[in-house]
Design an enzyme around this catalytic site. Structure first.
Site: not given
Ligand code: GLA
Length: 381
Positions: A37, A68, A121, A125-127, A172
């Protein structure tokens, strides 16, 4: 979901009285296209049925009061740059507020309670789920939904860059904002052109195996991978590695370090794999999809060096069990593998992976069957 919603409602009423509006957004998987990306390449993610949910209500002050449930922590912060909270999770929310304001949007004080079931973790992509939940909510509550969805994704990404120290790409946050039930998204990260691909692989399951390990490495290795790519792009005289091929790379081999060469080689190869997987998927050719996933794993492990022993072990177990495709998913250095598993071997594979992983590392991995779901949304009036 309903349980989470009830709990949030209850805690909100106890803390702030009355009720606010409920919003949610999702974590994501990525079938293929890793670390492409931020190189202007293609990715192929989708939002999943694991969410962050928040109840939010404007409070008429210039102050945000946020609780939270999962961390059991309450934080207050103002909306000026110097009001940044020190708690990591609160910085995501503060960052989203600031990124909206920087773009000329409106943010007023609010009260919020949130919870989630996106594993932390694990590379899901919880964030991004947290960022896009709040970005969506602030747009809906204070801006009459005048901020478009592309900008909502960039608000989340800007939060990572400017408030959380991660120089991430757009994948993400884009998946989390644009996610659509039953669909993966082929996204061109340079133009942000995207196409939905219905995804319901007949006879297969998508399974995540979470190693539950997170190797906290010094010097922000994610950002260093990105720097390698940028160095090579510069040596090649192109804007991003999207515009490079192996012939060009080989021509500058003597001018760059061996490490940078292998990082760029992985990215260049991965770019073609994403498009090959999209084509194969349209034809129902899961064998090719799976082969490309294994190739990606090899590249991420040997050339890009973002895998780890535990994830390589899970990948070996998948191969030995005849799993169609398997690879490390997300940024790396721990987290999970994503596996394309024929229905008939699903149970045997999971049992074998759990047993052998536990024998070697002393704990079982966690297993999630993935359901591709909707991204950011409002869920109450
Ligand atoms: C993390 C980053 C994304 C991407 C991935 C690897 O999730 O937040 O932007 O770069 O790693 O593909």
């Amino acid at each position: 979901m309903e349980e989470m919603q009830e709990k949030i409602r209850k805690v909100f009423a106890e803390r702030f009285g009355g009720e606010g509006t409920l919003y949610a957004s999702a974590g994501r998987i990525n079938l293929i296209g890793e670390h492409t990306d931020y190189n202007g390449g293609f990715v192929f993610p989708g939002a999943i049925d694991k969410v962050i949910m928040a109840e939010i209500r404007s409070n008429g002050m210039q102050k945000c009061r946020v609780f939270s449930i999962d961390i059991n922590q309450y934080v207050e912060f103002g909306l000026r740059e110097e009001d940044a909270p020190k708690e990591g999770w609160a910085r995501y929310i503060f960052g989203v507020c600031r990124e909206v304001i920087k773009r000329g949007g409106t943010v007023e004080g609010f009260d919020a309670v949130f919870a989630g079931n996106v594993p932390l973790g694990a590379g899901l992509s919880s964030s991004a789920a947290l960022e896009s939940c709040f970005a969506f909510a602030l747009n809906d509550m204070f801006n009459g939904n005048s901020i478009d969805k592309f900008e909502l994704a960039k608000i989340g990404q800007g939060t990572e860059h400017n408030y959380c120290g991660v120089n991430c790409g757009i994948m993400d946050q884009f998946a989390s904002v644009f996610g659509k039930k039953g669909n993966l998204i082929r996204l061109d990260c340079r133009s942000l052109e995207h196409e939905y691909f219905p995804f319901d692989p007949d006879g297969y399951k998508l399974v995540l195996i979470d190693s539950v390990v997170k190797h906290e490495l010094k010097d922000s290795p994610y950002n260093r991978r990105r720097e390698s790519c940028e160095r090579v792009a510069k040596a090649l005289g192109v804007e991003t590695l999207r515009d490079a091929d192996m012939k060009m790379l080989d021509a500058v081999k003597s001018e760059i370090t061996a490490e940078d060469y292998f990082r760029a080689k992985y990215v260049i190869e991965e770019k073609d794999r994403v498009l090959a997987v999209c084509d194969a998927l349209l034809k129902g050719d899961y064998k090719t999809v799976g082969e490309k996933m294994y190739e990606t794993h090899r590249g991420l492990s040997k050339d890009y060096e973002v895998s780890c022993e535990e994830l390589d072990f899970l990948n070996d177990i998948a191969r030995e069990n005849g799993v169609t495709g398997s690879r490390i998913m997300g940024g790396g250095f721990g987290g999970c593998t994503i596996n394309l598993v024929p229905d008939e071997i699903h149970d045997r594979f999971i049992a074998d992976a759990k047993k052998r992983f536990a024998e070697k590392y002393g704990h079982e991995p966690k297993v999630y069957d993935v359901i591709i779901s909707d991204g950011a949304r409002r869920i109450s009036e």
